[in-house]
Structure formats: C-alpha cells, structure tokens
Design a protein around this motif. Structure first.
Motif, PDB file in Angstrom:
ATOM      1  N   LEU A 102     -10.940  13.790  -4.391  1.00 44.39           N
ATOM      2  CA  LEU A 102     -12.077  12.902  -4.963  1.00 44.39           C
ATOM      3  C   LEU A 102     -11.351  11.528  -4.640  1.00 44.39           C
ATOM      4  CD1 LEU A 102     -14.449  12.205  -6.776  1.00 44.39           C
ATOM      5  CD2 LEU A 102     -13.132  12.466  -8.639  1.00 44.39           C
ATOM      6  N   LEU A 103     -10.350  11.169  -5.050  1.00 43.16           N
ATOM      7  CA  LEU A 103      -9.793   9.754  -4.745  1.00 43.16           C
ATOM      8  C   LEU A 103      -9.654   9.336  -3.270  1.00 43.16           C
ATOM      9  CD1 LEU A 103      -6.978   9.666  -7.651  1.00 43.16           C
ATOM     10  CD2 LEU A 103      -9.225   8.818  -7.709  1.00 43.16           C
ATOM     11  N   LEU A 104      -9.331  10.385  -2.445  1.00 45.67           N
ATOM     12  CA  LEU A 104      -9.300  10.140  -1.154  1.00 45.67           C
ATOM     13  C   LEU A 104     -10.675   9.779  -0.731  1.00 45.67           C
ATOM     14  CD1 LEU A 104      -7.028  13.161   0.116  1.00 45.67           C
ATOM     15  CD2 LEU A 104      -6.552  10.471   0.348  1.00 45.67           C
ATOM     16  N   ALA A 105     -11.609  10.612  -1.166  1.00 47.46           N
ATOM     17  CA  ALA A 105     -12.931  10.484  -0.739  1.00 47.46           C
ATOM     18  C   ALA A 105     -13.461   9.068  -1.113  1.00 47.46           C
ATOM     19  CB  ALA A 105     -13.719  11.545  -1.141  1.00 47.46           C
ATOM     20  N   LEU A 106     -13.223   8.806  -2.294  1.00 44.73           N
ATOM     21  CA  LEU A 106     -13.697   7.513  -3.000  1.00 44.73           C
ATOM     22  C   LEU A 106     -12.925   6.089  -2.568  1.00 44.73           C
ATOM     23  CD1 LEU A 106     -15.626   6.236  -5.382  1.00 44.73           C
ATOM     24  CD2 LEU A 106     -13.414   6.302  -6.590  1.00 44.73           C
ATOM     25  N   GLY A 107     -11.829   6.110  -2.548  1.00 42.86           N
ATOM     26  CA  GLY A 107     -11.217   4.674  -2.400  1.00 42.86           C
ATOM     27  C   GLY A 107     -10.024   4.521  -1.422  1.00 42.86           C
ATOM     28  N   ILE A 108      -9.641   5.531  -0.985  1.00 44.97           N
ATOM     29  CA  ILE A 108      -8.321   5.420  -0.105  1.00 44.97           C
ATOM     30  C   ILE A 108      -9.085   5.014   1.356  1.00 44.97           C
ATOM     31  CG2 ILE A 108      -6.111   6.100   0.600  1.00 44.97           C
ATOM     32  CD1 ILE A 108      -5.828   6.432  -2.092  1.00 44.97           C
ATOM     33  N   PRO A 109      -9.218   3.672   1.872  1.00 44.18           N
ATOM     34  CA  PRO A 109      -9.462   3.456   2.961  1.00 44.18           C
ATOM     35  C   PRO A 109      -8.565   3.917   4.292  1.00 44.18           C
ATOM     36  CG  PRO A 109      -8.582   1.282   2.088  1.00 44.18           C
ATOM     37  CD  PRO A 109      -8.400   2.575   1.230  1.00 44.18           C
ATOM     38  N   PHE A 156      -7.486  -5.168  -5.845  1.00 41.36           N
ATOM     39  CA  PHE A 156      -7.513  -5.142  -7.387  1.00 41.36           C
ATOM     40  C   PHE A 156      -8.802  -4.237  -7.642  1.00 41.36           C
ATOM     41  CE2 PHE A 156      -8.985  -6.587 -11.433  1.00 41.36           C
ATOM     42  CZ  PHE A 156      -8.022  -6.082 -12.180  1.00 41.36           C
ATOM     43  N   ILE A 157      -9.989  -4.609  -7.364  1.00 47.47           N
ATOM     44  CA  ILE A 157     -11.201  -3.737  -7.471  1.00 47.47           C
ATOM     45  C   ILE A 157     -11.274  -2.402  -7.105  1.00 47.47           C
ATOM     46  CG2 ILE A 157     -13.564  -3.807  -7.196  1.00 47.47           C
ATOM     47  CD1 ILE A 157     -13.770  -6.575  -7.149  1.00 47.47           C
ATOM     48  N   ILE A 158     -10.450  -2.183  -6.135  1.00 47.31           N
ATOM     49  CA  ILE A 158     -10.525  -0.939  -5.158  1.00 47.31           C
ATOM     50  C   ILE A 158      -9.630  -0.054  -6.182  1.00 47.31           C
ATOM     51  CG2 ILE A 158      -9.889   0.587  -3.377  1.00 47.31           C
ATOM     52  CD1 ILE A 158     -12.475  -0.763  -2.955  1.00 47.31           C
ATOM     53  N   GLY A 159      -8.526  -0.630  -6.504  1.00 45.02           N
ATOM     54  CA  GLY A 159      -7.351  -0.003  -7.373  1.00 45.02           C
ATOM     55  C   GLY A 159      -7.886   0.456  -8.351  1.00 45.02           C
ATOM     56  N   LEU A 160      -8.560  -0.648  -9.264  1.00 41.81           N
ATOM     57  CA  LEU A 160      -9.055  -0.249 -10.583  1.00 41.81           C
ATOM     58  C   LEU A 160     -10.103   0.828 -10.855  1.00 41.81           C
ATOM     59  CD1 LEU A 160      -8.775  -1.942 -13.200  1.00 41.81           C
ATOM     60  CD2 LEU A 160     -11.185  -2.783 -12.546  1.00 41.81           C
ATOM     61  N   GLN A 161     -10.930   0.927  -9.476  1.00 38.06           N
ATOM     62  CA  GLN A 161     -11.797   1.986  -9.390  1.00 38.06           C
ATOM     63  C   GLN A 161     -10.940   3.377  -9.506  1.00 38.06           C
ATOM     64  OE1 GLN A 161     -14.975   1.092  -9.974  1.00 38.06           O
ATOM     65  NE2 GLN A 161     -14.169  -0.902  -9.820  1.00 38.06           N
ATOM     66  N   VAL A 207     -18.503  -1.856  -1.351  1.00 40.17           N
ATOM     67  CA  VAL A 207     -19.387  -0.584  -1.272  1.00 40.17           C
ATOM     68  C   VAL A 207     -19.007   0.430  -0.170  1.00 40.17           C
ATOM     69  CG1 VAL A 207     -21.727   0.283  -1.165  1.00 40.17           C
ATOM     70  CG2 VAL A 207     -21.059  -1.765  -2.471  1.00 40.17           C
ATOM     71  N   ILE A 208     -18.929  -0.243   1.059  1.00 38.73           N
ATOM     72  CA  ILE A 208     -18.394   0.681   2.090  1.00 38.73           C
ATOM     73  C   ILE A 208     -17.159   1.421   2.168  1.00 38.73           C
ATOM     74  CG2 ILE A 208     -17.327  -0.936   3.745  1.00 38.73           C
ATOM     75  CD1 ILE A 208     -19.804   1.151   5.301  1.00 38.73           C
ATOM     76  N   THR A 209     -16.189   0.641   1.389  1.00 40.62           N
ATOM     77  CA  THR A 209     -14.875   1.171   0.939  1.00 40.62           C
ATOM     78  C   THR A 209     -14.939   2.415   0.031  1.00 40.62           C
ATOM     79  OG1 THR A 209     -13.792  -0.778   1.529  1.00 40.62           O
ATOM     80  CG2 THR A 209     -12.610   0.988   0.397  1.00 40.62           C
ATOM     81  N   LEU A 210     -15.633   2.338  -1.091  1.00 40.07           N
ATOM     82  CA  LEU A 210     -15.922   3.158  -1.988  1.00 40.07           C
ATOM     83  C   LEU A 210     -16.868   4.476  -1.476  1.00 40.07           C
ATOM     84  CD1 LEU A 210     -16.319   1.197  -5.337  1.00 40.07           C
ATOM     85  CD2 LEU A 210     -14.300   2.405  -4.299  1.00 40.07           C
TER      86      LEU A 210
END
Lengths: 655, 249
Positions: free
Chosen positions: A438-445, A470-475, A603-606
């Motif tokens: 899930l985390l890989l799919a969501l926010g690890i670019p 910071f924002i991506i890490g927080l998500q 948005v595109i990263t998440l």
C-alpha cells in the motif's frame, strides 16, 4: 540470454547425482556455487512454487544452490523447499554444508541438523579468513574425525581452498555423529517415522525430527498430500509428547544438539577469540541518533547522484534519444512499415505500440535506472549497511505496522515500485506485506518519476521541494499508521543478524547486479508489455477520452487544475514519468501557476501506481486486495490533493 | 536447583564453617556493641597464630611487628558477612515465615553460601531493608546506594540490562517454535554468553562473534542472568542524556 526449456531441465535434475549446497544466508553459498559451476548455470522455478533455484553442472554432478536456511525448522516457503529437497534426496546425492567459520557454534548446530538426513556430507568452513582474523583457529582434521565426514576450509571469495573442496567431494560420507534425544522424544520419532509418506522414507528421521521441532501447522504443510489419518495421528503423537515436558519440544531438541556442539567446540577450536568489541567501545555510527541519520542522508544523496543523475539522466538520455531514437526505433519503423496490415504496425509501433512505447520504456528508461539502483543496493547490502539501516528505522517502522526488515522493499521502491512489490515477500506476515504494498503504491516515487519531480522543483525552488517531501512523508506515516490499526493480523517481531562491515568486492557486486538485472528483465519487462497492450486496447476501443471527461470535474472543481491535467493523470497510471512529464510540460507552457504545479505534483506522486506495478500487486496480493489498494489510493490522492490545495490557498502560501 | 539444595545440606553449620569468617563477624558485633565503627589498620588480638596466618593468606589481616592488624578487605569481608546474615534472616522471616530457631540456623549457612551479587538481589527483592528481624542494622550494600532503586532479580529479561552488561541466556520465554528456531539458529541458546551492546534504536547483542539485533518484544522473551550483577540501577538519570548522546545509545 539462453534459458533451456523447463522439461529438459527437470529431466537432468532427476537423472544425475546432485550436490545440494545448503547453508545459512550470507555464508557465501552463491560464490561456492559459482566457483564450482562456472558458467553452466540455469535458473528454474521449483515445481509448483515461485521460488527460483539455481543449478549448474560440475563434472558428473548437478549442483543445486538451495535457498538459505537458518536451521532446525524451515521458516517460510523458500526454506521449506530446501528442507523438502533434503528430505527427498536420493541415496547417492551429496549435501555440501557451506558454513560460516567464524560462527562455528551456529554452523555446527546446523551440521547436526543436516546429519540427521544420513546423506553423504561435506562441511565447508567458509569465510575462514574472517575467522582467522579474529583469532579463531579450527582443527579441521579433528572435526572431520568427530563428525565422520570431510571438513574443508575455504575463503571462496578469494578462491582459497576451492581445490580442497573439489577433492573432498570425492570423499563425501554420511556423518557418523548422531544426536540422541530424551527417550520419550526418541519414542515419538520412531512412531512418527512409521506414519510418513513413502517419499520421505529414506530420510525419515530427518523429517520426523523436523516435524517434532515445528509448530503443528507444519504437519499439514509438509504432509498435505499424505493420508488424513496419518496426519492426525502424527499431531496426536506430538501433542502427547509435548504434554510430558514443561519446555517446548523444539527447545529440548536444540538443547540436546547444543550440548554436543559445546563438546565439539572445546575439542576443535583453539586460540582466544578477539570478539568484535569495537562496536561497543566506539559505538556503531549507523545507530547514532545524529550521525546515523546524517549518514543515511549522505547515502541517499550518493544514490541520487548515481541513480538519479547518472543513470536516469546521462544513460537514459543516450539510450532513449540516440540508441532507440536514432537507431533502433527508425529501423523497426521501417521494418514494420513493410507489413501489409496497418493494425500490426499500430500494435507494435503506434502511439501506444509494444515496441515504440512498451519496450522503449522498459529497456531504454526503466532498465538502466533499475540496474544502477541494483548496483547501489548490492553495494549497501555487501557493505553491511543495509541491515543496520533496518535497525535504525525499526522504531519508526513499528509505528506504521512494519518492522526494520521493511527497509529493503521500501528503499527498493525508490528504484522501481514494481520490483519492490515483488520483494515485499521478504516480510513475514500477510499484514506487513499489504501495508508495504500500500505504501509503495501510494507515496514512494520510483526513480523514473523522481527524475521528473526533481526537474519540476529545480524551477519551483528548494523550499517547495522540502515542503513536498514533508507532505508526502506525512501521508505515508498517516496512512501507514491507520493501516496498522485497521488491517487485521499480527505484527512480526524484528530479529536480524548484523554482518560485520565489509569492503564490498567489485566482482561480487557485479555478479549480484547482473543476476538481479536479469531477473528484472524476466519478471518485469513482460508486465510493461502487457500494460502497453492494455493501453493500446483501451485507446483503440475509445475508452480513454471517456475516462478523461469523467474525471475532469474532480480535476477542475476540487483540485482547481486545468482540464488537460486529467489526461496527464490517466497517462500517469500507464507510465509514472509520462504523467509527471505531461504536467511539467503544461507548467512550462504557462497552463498552470506555481501553486497548481505544486498540487499536481503531490497528486501524481500519491496517485495510483503504474500499470505494471498494478499487475504485480494483483499477482502478489490477489485481485481483491489489489483493487482495494488501488481504489483507496485513487480516492486518497485526490482527497489529499484537494485538502492541500485548500490549505495552501487559505494560508496564501507562495513559493 | 536441586543440585544447589544438595549443596546446602552438605555444608557445615555456621560456627565451624570458617574460623576466620567467624572471628571477623565477632569483631564487627563487638564494634557494634561498643558503638564504634570497624576500621582498617586497627590492632586486633587473634586467639591463635594459626588463625592469623590463615587470615593473612586471605588478605584480611596483616602484621606490623608483633601486632596483628585488620585490613580494609577484612573490614569489607566482615561487613559483607553481617549483611548476608541479616538479609538472610529477613528473607527467612519475612518471605518464608521461618521460626526464630530455624532462622538462626539457616542464616548462618546462607552468609557463606551466597555471593555478593546474590545478596544484592535478595536485598533488592526485600526492598533494601535497614534492619534485621532482631532490630540490628544491616550494612548497606552497593545496591542500596543512591536512595532510589530499581528491583532486579537474579534472572531478568534482557530489557532490564544496561548496554555493556554481559549475561548468560537462561531461557527463552516463548512457546512459538518458529521464533525459538529463529533465535536458537542465530546462536541465542540457553547457556550462551551474550553482551548487550545497545538498547536503542533496537536491542543489539553480541553472541560469540556475531551481532544480532531485535526489538523490545523479543528482548522481553530472552531471560538472562547477568554475569556481573549491576551496581544499583539508579532512577535519577541526571546528565544521562549527554552521555547517551556522546555514545549514541
């Protein structure tokens, strides 16, 4: 790359005498394997599993590099296959136990386990140089006498002792040493032996002792095709025997072996051990709260320079524009234009063609990045830094339902999410695998996307980049934390060995990188092609414009982005970097202001992973979980993007 | 445990255990009665030459001309004996509900039997009592210093150890065979000596030549007996953070 047909491979494995290379992880089995077999190597799946087994030829033998085992009982699918191979080995096969000489007690404990199989055996005390350096001297002649099978010393990475090993193969003999357990356990062993299926009969003691040492569920796993009654009876015997002792049976068995190990140790080890107390006196810098994180940032920066700047920049540019752009693609274009059907041309060379898009993306862009990443990864692994990073981050990972081991797939995700999702197999429980996926799919670019993101922020500025991370890490933390509360199942405890820091050998790094790159081509490239094919079909069926117009209201209304951004997001599902690059293009052409650009990057990263990654999630986690993950990510990306847009506008932040 | 009990019964009674010890105890009791402190270098008159020779050999006495002197070690030994004896009395009276005669008889044996670390553990267990059941003072040990204490029994989970401490693995408190197999195959087996290297960011221990790391959950399941019983684990951790920072633990 030549891979022989599977059937042929299986046949040779059945007919020839085998040498099974067995040992704990990271003791140099692969190097021993390579020095015995040279280039006669094949990789095949173990029947009925996804576990890959390397085998090769040495004289009249088939040498099999089995998955590393820890000892006593198998843990996980990989280890189970090693036990299965031992349990079904023929009388003429040979067990080559590759052991870590400096961890001699542990190695002997495994030797005693393996001796239970009664197969001709050789004990190879590998990494003898490291043992000698810390003052351990082992009397291998004495050990040979006590075990009753040949013992050799090698330092395989330097080629030391390989000739002795080859000579010892000729003299392999079943060990004479035997562990005798408590009479009640011995009685249980002989009762269980009688109930085992035919295929285990030759190694019945080995199988029986393993079953007694295991959790009861192992009985079902091992004997799934055995007679139902026999299985029940075996469980009854184990339960009955267990009830007679206050300690777990596995502990009693280990204890009996340990007693013998201690005796052997006293007989064969000379010299005082200068234990590595250095780590205590100086403190390991990798764990220091300040130095440790500084080091981590330094390592990440180095990786960025090598993978992001060199591979993703220089190499990809050259491959994409020169090799593919000027040479390969024009050539293929001419070739396919010769074909009479325009449909076939479209399929291979059109806008969403298998060659013009799929292969170009996989080989010219992702492959060099991933290979560079594998190189760095192997370097970190061999130097001993990677497991320490797991220790450093264990506490943080525990908060999001993972443990330090998850550092491997999550760091790999910065290279390629598709590959990283496959590697989530190293995690122990289903729950952890789901959270990591899930985390890989969501926010690890992934690295392809990181390249574009960094390009973006060279315009938006460094402060914006920090805010972005910071924002991506927080998500990631937020979603991980919530997922750990919601997803059922238990967390597995963190337990890992920290190998000593070693200066990595270029030869081994290259060897590992080569095999991993090969694996990527085999596993991931077909997925990129399938993804392209789906895109092609969607395009031909005219579905793309429909989706685009369906999501436009969200894009323009909720995210306050231009309508054209919808196209980039859809494209992002197919190719992460294309999506980001599309947005970058819009920004450069003045279609978006700086704030819009920032929101669109978040948005595109998440946003949902690329199609190849999605297919791997289906393969690894099942369709239901995959849909749930991607559905969640889809909604969450737009939701978070909208919230960030609102916050930034309300606070009137500008970059 | 059963072997230890056999060991007990073979021991001779208090009075004949060791004449030097007996004399040292007597010195301490006399000093107490006269309300003075027992000091090193004070002149003592031993009943016979043989006893003196034996005491000198043990380092408790020394000679100056014709005089026999008590050494610092002698003072320490007598303190330790009295401490052991009275703590044993406390243990037998408070915990085991022994009668007065029984207490006297057994406490005599315990004082020679238990080493300093075991006595410190009993002291901690009992909450560092100041007096014996008869009201006589118990000389404070290292474990009582500082005022605030943390109780630490003989066998503790690894979580109770401080970095740098060595210990022997006693047992693994889990019945999960998978975990047992994992731990034992990494060398964490009962009887094995280990050294705790650090507690943060995760537990790191040295087992022979290898280094193993695990989290709090597993650390809580590995029960060990510290080789050197920790000197009082004080609660007041002033300046602690700076040392922690320097060492990075």
């Amino acid at each position: 790359m030549h891979l022989p047909a599977h059937s042929e491979q299986q046949e040779t494995i059945e007919d020839s005498r085998k040498i099974l290379l067995v040992g704990q992880a990271n003791v140099g089995k692969s190097v021993i394997f390579a020095s015995l077999t040279h280039r006669y190597v094949t990789v095949s799946n173990y029947p009925g599993t996804t576990v890959e087994i390397m085998s090769g030829k040495y004289r009249g033998f088939i040498v099999v590099d089995t998955p590393g085992i820890l000892g006593v009982i198998p843990r996980g699918e990989d280890e189970r296959i090693t036990f299965e191979m031992i349990a079904t080995a023929a009388e003429s096969d040979i067990l080559l136990h590759v052991a870590d000489a400096k961890n001699i007690k542990r190695s002997l404990l495994l030797s005693l386990t393996l001796a239970e199989a009664g197969l001709p055996m050789i004990m190879d005390l590998n990494m003898i140089d490291e043992a000698e350096r810390i003052g351990i001297s082992i009397d291998e002649k004495k050990l040979e006498e006590l075990l009753g099978c040949p013992v050799v010393k090698t330092a395989a990475v330097f080629g030391r002792g390989i000739e002795d090993l080859k000579a010892a193969i000729e003299k392999a003999a079943p060990p004479k040493i035997a562990v005798v357990y408590d009479p009640k356990i011995e009685a249980a062993i002989s009762e269980i032996e009688k109930l085992l299926p035919e295929k285990y009969m030759k190694r019945k003691r080995f199988v029986a002792v393993t079953l007694i040492s295991s959790n009861l569920t192992a009985v079902d796993e091992w004997l799934k095709d055995a007679d139902e009654n026999a299985r029940k009876e075996i469980k009854r015997i184990i339960l009955r025997t267990q009830s007679q002792f206050g300690e777990p049976l596995s502990m009693m068995i280990v204890q009996a072996r340990t007693n013998i190990v201690e005796r052997l140790y006293r007989e064969i080890v000379r010299g005082t051990v200068f234990a590595r107390k250095v780590s205590l006196a100086l403190g390991d810098p990798a764990f220091h709260p300040v130095i440790g994180y500084t080091l981590l940032i330094g390592v990440l920066y180095l990786m960025y320079q090598f993978v992001g700047v060199f591979a993703a920049g220089t190499v990809v540019d050259y491959l994409e524009s020169v090799v593919f752009g000027e040479w390969f693609l024009p050539f293929m274009d001419k070739l396919f234009r010769l074909l009479p059907w325009s449909f076939l041309y479209e399929l291979f060379m059109g806008e969403y063609g298998l060659i013009s898009m799929g292969l170009t993306y996989a080989i010219a862009i992702v492959f060099p990045i991933v290979t560079a990443f594998f190189f760095m990864f192997s370097l970190l692994e061999d130097s001993g830094y990677l497991p320490r990073l797991g220790v450093l981050l264990n506490n943080s990972f525990e908060k999001i339902g993972l443990n330090g081991k998850a550092v491997i797939p999550l760091v790999l995700g910065l290279g390629c999410g598709t590959m990283a999702t496959i590697v989530t197999r190293v995690l122990e429980t289903r729950r952890e695998r789901i959270i990591a996926t899930l985390l890989l799919a969501l926010g690890i670019p992934c690295s392809a996307q990181l390249g574009v993101i960094l390009g973006f922020f060279s315009v938006l500025g460094f402060k914006a980049l920090l805010l972005f991370f910071f924002i991506i890490g927080l998500q990631l933390i937020l979603v991980g934390y919530l997922a750990s509360k919601i997803i059922p199942g238990k967390r597995s405890a963190f337990l890992a060995e920290l190998p000593p820091y070693r200066l990595p050998l270029v030869k081994n790094i290259v060897f590992k990188t080569y095999h991993r790159a090969k694996w990527f081509i085999k596993e991931a490239v077909p997925l990129f092609l399938i993804g392209t094919l789906i895109l092609f079909i969607t395009d031909k069926a005219g579905i793309l414009p429909v989706i685009t117009s369906a999501v436009s209201p969200i894009i323009t209304g909720w995210l306050v982005l231009p309508e054209k951004a919808a196209e980039a997001f859809i494209l992002g599902f197919l190719r992460r970097d294309y999506g980001a690059a599309g947005l970058f293009y819009m920004f450069q052409n003045g279609l978006m202001d700086r704030l819009q650009a920032f929101v669109s990057m978040v948005v595109i990263t998440l946003f949902v992973p690329c199609l190849a990654n999605f297919l791997v999630i289906i393969k690894e986690r099942g369709t239901k979980t995959a849909l749930a993950i991607v559905g969640f990510v889809f909604v969450y990306a737009f939701f978070a993007g909208g919230v960030i847009n609102w916050v930034l506008r309300t606070l009137n932040l500008s970059f | 445990m059963t072997e230890d009990l056999h060991g007990f019964s073979k021991r001779r009674s208090c009075s004949s255990e060791n004449e030097v010890d007996e004399y040292l105890e007597k010195l301490m009791l006399e000093a107490e009665k006269e309300n003075r402190e027992l000091k090193g270098d004070q002149v003592v008159s031993l009943p016979d030459e043989k006893l003196l020779e034996k005491g000198i050999e043990l380092g408790y006495f020394s000679r100056r001309g014709n005089e026999a002197l008590l050494t610092e070690e002698g003072v320490e030994r007598s303190r330790q004996l009295i401490r052991s004896h009275r703590l044993a009395e406390r243990l037998l009276a408070d915990i085991l509900n022994f009668s007065d005669e029984e207490i006297e008889e057994d406490a005599c044996r315990y004082e020679h039997l238990l080493d300093e670390s075991a006595i410190d553990s009993i002291c901690s267990l009992l909450g560092h009592p100041r007096t014996c059941p008869h009201g006589n003072p118990i000389p404070p040990g290292k474990c009582c210093q500082g005022g605030a204490f943390k109780f630490r029994p003989l066998v503790v989970p690894l979580t109770e150890l401080e970095p740098g401490e060595e210990a022997e693995v006693k047992y693994l408190a889990t019945t999960d065979n998978d975990r047992l197999a994992h731990l034992t195959s990494l060398g964490i087996t009962p009887g094995q000596q280990i050294t705790l290297l650090r507690r943060r960011p995760a537990y790191v221990v040295q087992v022979d030549t290898s280094v193993i790391s695990f989290d709090d959950e597993i650390a809580g399941q590995v029960y060990v007996r510290p080789v050197k019983q920790a000197v009082a684990v004080k609660k007041g951790r002033r300046f602690r953070w700076s040392r922690k920072f320097l060492r990075g633990r």
